[in-house]
Design a protein around this motif. Structure first.
Motif, PDB file in Angstrom:
ATOM      1  N   TRP A   3       0.794  -1.160  -0.092  1.00 27.83           N
ATOM      2  CA  TRP A   3       0.184  -0.210  -0.128  1.00 27.83           C
ATOM      3  C   TRP A   3       0.958   1.153   0.264  1.00 27.83           C
ATOM      4  O   TRP A   3       1.721   1.455   1.081  1.00 27.83           O
ATOM      5  CB  TRP A   3      -1.228  -0.182   1.104  1.00 27.83           C
ATOM      6  CG  TRP A   3      -2.015   1.545   1.323  1.00 27.83           C
ATOM      7  CD1 TRP A   3      -1.783   2.459   2.173  1.00 27.83           C
ATOM      8  CD2 TRP A   3      -2.491   1.778   0.806  1.00 27.83           C
ATOM      9  NE1 TRP A   3      -2.522   2.943   2.334  1.00 27.83           N
ATOM     10  CE2 TRP A   3      -3.096   3.144   1.063  1.00 27.83           C
ATOM     11  CE3 TRP A   3      -3.420   1.342  -0.504  1.00 27.83           C
ATOM     12  CZ2 TRP A   3      -4.315   3.631   0.974  1.00 27.83           C
ATOM     13  CZ3 TRP A   3      -4.158   1.967  -1.021  1.00 27.83           C
ATOM     14  CH2 TRP A   3      -4.402   3.005  -0.390  1.00 27.83           C
ATOM     15  N   VAL A   4       0.608   1.791  -0.878  1.00 21.87           N
ATOM     16  CA  VAL A   4       1.441   3.479  -1.394  1.00 21.87           C
ATOM     17  C   VAL A   4       0.019   4.549  -0.583  1.00 21.87           C
ATOM     18  O   VAL A   4      -0.923   5.003  -0.944  1.00 21.87           O
ATOM     19  CB  VAL A   4       1.677   3.763  -2.302  1.00 21.87           C
ATOM     20  CG1 VAL A   4       2.544   5.091  -2.919  1.00 21.87           C
ATOM     21  CG2 VAL A   4       2.759   2.613  -2.967  1.00 21.87           C
ATOM     22  N   GLY A  32      -3.920   7.568  -2.483  1.00 23.59           N
ATOM     23  CA  GLY A  32      -3.437   6.175  -1.939  1.00 23.59           C
ATOM     24  C   GLY A  32      -3.529   4.967  -3.577  1.00 23.59           C
ATOM     25  O   GLY A  32      -4.520   4.913  -3.938  1.00 23.59           O
ATOM     26  N   PHE A  33      -2.525   4.474  -3.520  1.00 23.34           N
ATOM     27  CA  PHE A  33      -2.666   3.015  -4.538  1.00 23.34           C
ATOM     28  C   PHE A  33      -2.414   2.213  -3.976  1.00 23.34           C
ATOM     29  O   PHE A  33      -1.078   1.553  -3.336  1.00 23.34           O
ATOM     30  CB  PHE A  33      -2.159   3.532  -5.862  1.00 23.34           C
ATOM     31  CG  PHE A  33      -1.156   3.877  -6.261  1.00 23.34           C
ATOM     32  CD1 PHE A  33       0.162   3.007  -6.013  1.00 23.34           C
ATOM     33  CD2 PHE A  33      -0.926   4.929  -5.540  1.00 23.34           C
ATOM     34  CE1 PHE A  33       1.247   3.789  -6.527  1.00 23.34           C
ATOM     35  CE2 PHE A  33       0.288   6.468  -5.304  1.00 23.34           C
ATOM     36  CZ  PHE A  33       1.614   5.022  -5.880  1.00 23.34           C
ATOM     37  N   TRP A  34      -2.289   0.465  -4.324  1.00 23.84           N
ATOM     38  CA  TRP A  34      -1.740  -1.293  -4.545  1.00 23.84           C
ATOM     39  C   TRP A  34       0.065  -0.560  -5.656  1.00 23.84           C
ATOM     40  O   TRP A  34      -0.693  -0.651  -6.326  1.00 23.84           O
ATOM     41  CB  TRP A  34      -2.108  -1.773  -3.837  1.00 23.84           C
ATOM     42  CG  TRP A  34      -3.514  -2.218  -3.128  1.00 23.84           C
ATOM     43  CD1 TRP A  34      -4.535  -1.327  -2.686  1.00 23.84           C
ATOM     44  CD2 TRP A  34      -1.969  -2.417  -1.818  1.00 23.84           C
ATOM     45  NE1 TRP A  34      -5.201  -1.661  -1.685  1.00 23.84           N
ATOM     46  CE2 TRP A  34      -3.916  -2.289  -0.714  1.00 23.84           C
ATOM     47  CE3 TRP A  34      -2.001  -3.198  -1.679  1.00 23.84           C
ATOM     48  CZ2 TRP A  34      -4.630  -2.995  -0.045  1.00 23.84           C
ATOM     49  CZ3 TRP A  34      -2.361  -3.829   0.415  1.00 23.84           C
ATOM     50  CH2 TRP A  34      -3.084  -3.230   1.065  1.00 23.84           C
ATOM     51  N   MET A  35       0.544  -0.823  -4.871  1.00 28.28           N
ATOM     52  CA  MET A  35       1.642  -1.388  -6.100  1.00 28.28           C
ATOM     53  C   MET A  35       2.353  -2.848  -5.674  1.00 28.28           C
ATOM     54  O   MET A  35       2.977  -2.964  -4.785  1.00 28.28           O
ATOM     55  CB  MET A  35       2.856  -0.261  -6.354  1.00 28.28           C
ATOM     56  CG  MET A  35       3.927  -0.290  -6.840  1.00 28.28           C
ATOM     57  SD  MET A  35       5.467   1.273  -7.147  1.00 28.28           S
ATOM     58  CE  MET A  35       4.476   1.683  -8.574  1.00 28.28           C
ATOM     59  N   ARG A 145      -4.243  -6.554 -17.903  1.00 32.17           N
ATOM     60  CA  ARG A 145      -5.672  -6.667 -18.701  1.00 32.17           C
ATOM     61  C   ARG A 145      -5.568  -8.295 -17.785  1.00 32.17           C
ATOM     62  O   ARG A 145      -6.648  -8.589 -16.903  1.00 32.17           O
ATOM     63  CB  ARG A 145      -6.246  -6.587 -19.795  1.00 32.17           C
ATOM     64  CG  ARG A 145      -5.766  -4.945 -20.374  1.00 32.17           C
ATOM     65  CD  ARG A 145      -6.805  -5.339 -21.584  1.00 32.17           C
ATOM     66  NE  ARG A 145      -5.581  -6.067 -22.494  1.00 32.17           N
ATOM     67  CZ  ARG A 145      -5.207  -5.165 -23.484  1.00 32.17           C
ATOM     68  NH1 ARG A 145      -4.698  -3.986 -23.411  1.00 32.17           N
ATOM     69  NH2 ARG A 145      -4.737  -6.149 -24.439  1.00 32.17           N
ATOM     70  N   TRP A 146      -4.958  -9.005 -18.338  1.00 32.02           N
ATOM     71  CA  TRP A 146      -4.655 -10.385 -17.014  1.00 32.02           C
ATOM     72  C   TRP A 146      -5.133 -10.238 -15.940  1.00 32.02           C
ATOM     73  O   TRP A 146      -5.541 -11.418 -15.529  1.00 32.02           O
ATOM     74  CB  TRP A 146      -4.180 -11.347 -18.303  1.00 32.02           C
ATOM     75  CG  TRP A 146      -3.923 -12.716 -17.800  1.00 32.02           C
ATOM     76  CD1 TRP A 146      -4.567 -13.747 -17.573  1.00 32.02           C
ATOM     77  CD2 TRP A 146      -2.618 -12.657 -16.582  1.00 32.02           C
ATOM     78  NE1 TRP A 146      -3.811 -14.500 -17.343  1.00 32.02           N
ATOM     79  CE2 TRP A 146      -3.124 -14.229 -16.378  1.00 32.02           C
ATOM     80  CE3 TRP A 146      -1.561 -12.111 -16.193  1.00 32.02           C
ATOM     81  CZ2 TRP A 146      -2.098 -15.366 -15.836  1.00 32.02           C
ATOM     82  CZ3 TRP A 146      -0.880 -12.742 -15.207  1.00 32.02           C
ATOM     83  CH2 TRP A 146      -1.162 -14.602 -14.523  1.00 32.02           C
ATOM     84  N   ALA A 147      -3.993  -9.276 -15.311  1.00 30.65           N
ATOM     85  CA  ALA A 147      -4.147  -9.637 -13.936  1.00 30.65           C
ATOM     86  C   ALA A 147      -4.750  -8.711 -13.393  1.00 30.65           C
ATOM     87  O   ALA A 147      -4.604  -9.024 -11.964  1.00 30.65           O
ATOM     88  CB  ALA A 147      -2.874  -8.609 -14.027  1.00 30.65           C
ATOM     89  N   ALA A 318      -7.794  -0.429  -5.818  1.00 31.99           N
ATOM     90  CA  ALA A 318      -8.564  -1.833  -5.036  1.00 31.99           C
ATOM     91  C   ALA A 318      -7.529  -3.182  -4.132  1.00 31.99           C
ATOM     92  O   ALA A 318      -6.457  -3.483  -5.240  1.00 31.99           O
ATOM     93  CB  ALA A 318      -9.755  -2.659  -6.256  1.00 31.99           C
ATOM     94  N   PRO A 319      -7.661  -3.356  -3.344  1.00 31.42           N
ATOM     95  CA  PRO A 319      -6.644  -4.300  -2.333  1.00 31.42           C
ATOM     96  C   PRO A 319      -5.983  -5.919  -3.113  1.00 31.42           C
ATOM     97  O   PRO A 319      -7.376  -6.041  -3.689  1.00 31.42           O
ATOM     98  CB  PRO A 319      -7.259  -4.311  -1.533  1.00 31.42           C
ATOM     99  CG  PRO A 319      -8.548  -3.849  -1.191  1.00 31.42           C
ATOM    100  CD  PRO A 319      -9.063  -2.551  -2.398  1.00 31.42           C
ATOM    101  N   PRO A 320      -5.424  -6.461  -3.168  1.00 31.59           N
ATOM    102  CA  PRO A 320      -4.824  -7.070  -4.305  1.00 31.59           C
ATOM    103  C   PRO A 320      -5.809  -8.817  -3.089  1.00 31.59           C
ATOM    104  O   PRO A 320      -6.347  -8.458  -1.220  1.00 31.59           O
ATOM    105  CB  PRO A 320      -4.034  -7.697  -3.862  1.00 31.59           C
ATOM    106  CG  PRO A 320      -3.083  -6.573  -2.857  1.00 31.59           C
ATOM    107  CD  PRO A 320      -4.040  -5.565  -2.887  1.00 31.59           C
TER     108      PRO A 320
END
Length: 333
Positions: A3-4, A32-35, A145-147, A318-320
């Motif tokens: 999480w960033v 904020g975003f997930w990386m 797109r796949w992930a 979105a959270p993984p």
């Protein structure tokens, strides 16, 4: 993924090491975003290919109309025998050369692709945890797109790379080698002068496994060094100057980059030829040439040309999903 958190930071740099396209530093606000913790690896990309049957750009016959826009106007169409699948490979030199001509150490190698990064005869066997390279911008989009993820914007990438350190020279601080320890995979001048590759000089070591060095303040590994990383934005050498002028000292919220590319650095190629931003530098970056293992360093790249030192990582809003092992720990019954 890590999480960033949302925040405001100074994007770009006014330091003595900064190139013109990094200036001036200007305030930016990001959500904020997930990386991804690391570059996407060979093993991860192999699973994507296995499930989708994706054929990468390097494995396809080049389209002349796509190639043509990256060449000097009036360049004649080559014979079909030249337009064969392949990619750009760092080959180095056997002696010091003028660093103004990068064609001396790069070659288009037929048969080079993500499975064979240096061309036929090379392999990723035993390198499943290395960054995947020889992927184009379109390949990254297909993987995203796949992930169920997306490519980071240039602003998101730099904010994440800095790891909470305001205007530090490197993603780990201001000292290149704290306590004498390297903190990223870049061209060590102790192996010889770039781009000389010989038994005596040593030369480029290539990629290393992800997580070979400590994570930054947001828990992200190898944000600089190892392999360049594609980001979403078009490249415009004037973009930071224009952003700073428009901001007038106030943070710009979640910039998405310029509407088109502009790169006047190669006089033989039209300045408006398509270019996307790559960030982070690679195992080829060094003090004498690009010094791009800095969080503000940015470079233009042909989105249709895979290269042996360019990979990627992705982000998500979105959270993984939790892995089965995580779920088992949370709800053991």
């Amino acid at each position: 993924m890590a999480w960033v958190p949302p925040g405001v930071f100074l994007m770009g740099s006014d330091s003595r090491l900064a190139q013109r396209n990094e200036k001036p530093a200007h305030p930016v606000r990001v959500k904020g975003f997930w990386m991804d913790l690391t570059h996407v690896t060979n093993d991860q990309f192999a699973e994507f290919v296995r499930q989708t049957g994706h054929v990468t750009t390097a494995e396809r016959t080049p389209d002349w109309e796509t190639v043509r826009v990256q060449l000097p106007p009036g360049t004649p169409r080559p014979p079909d025998s030249v337009l064969v699948p392949g990619a750009l490979v760092f080959v180095g030199t056997d002696r010091p050369v003028n660093l103004a001509d990068y064609s001396q150490w790069w070659r288009y190698v037929p048969g080079a692709d993500w499975r064979h990064p240096q061309g036929p005869g090379s392999s990723i066997e035993g390198k499943g945890d290395h960054p995947v390279v020889q992927v184009s911008y379109a390949d990254v989009q297909a993987y995203a797109r796949w992930a169920g993820k997306r490519m980071p914007t240039e602003a998101e990438w730099e904010y994440a790379a800095r790891g909470g350190l305001e205007q530090a020279t490197y993603v780990w601080g201001d000292e290149l080698m704290p306590d004498g320890k390297p903190m990223a995979n870049y061209w060590d001048s102790g192996r010889g002068a770039f781009p000389v590759v010989s038994p005596e000089a040593g030369g480029a070591a290539g990629t290393l496994p992800v997580m070979s060095f400590p994570a930054n303040g947001y828990g992200l590994y190898d944000m600089t060094g190892n392999a360049w990383q594609w980001v979403a934005d078009w490249y415009d050498a004037r973009y930071f100057a224009r952003q700073a002028q428009a901001a007038q000292g106030k943070p710009i919220a979640d910039p998405r980059g310029p509407p088109r590319s502009y790169d006047p650095s190669d006089p033989g190629v039209p300045a408006d030829a398509p270019r996307r931003v790559i960030r982070g530098g690679s195992f080829l970056c060094n003090e004498s040439y690009c010094l791009a293992y800095r969080p503000s360093a940015r470079q233009a790249a042909d989105p249709y040309s895979p290269m042996s030192h360019v990979g990627f990582r992705l982000v998500s809003d979105a959270p993984p999903p939790a892995s089965p092992s995580v779920l088992a720990r949370l709800w053991p019954h």
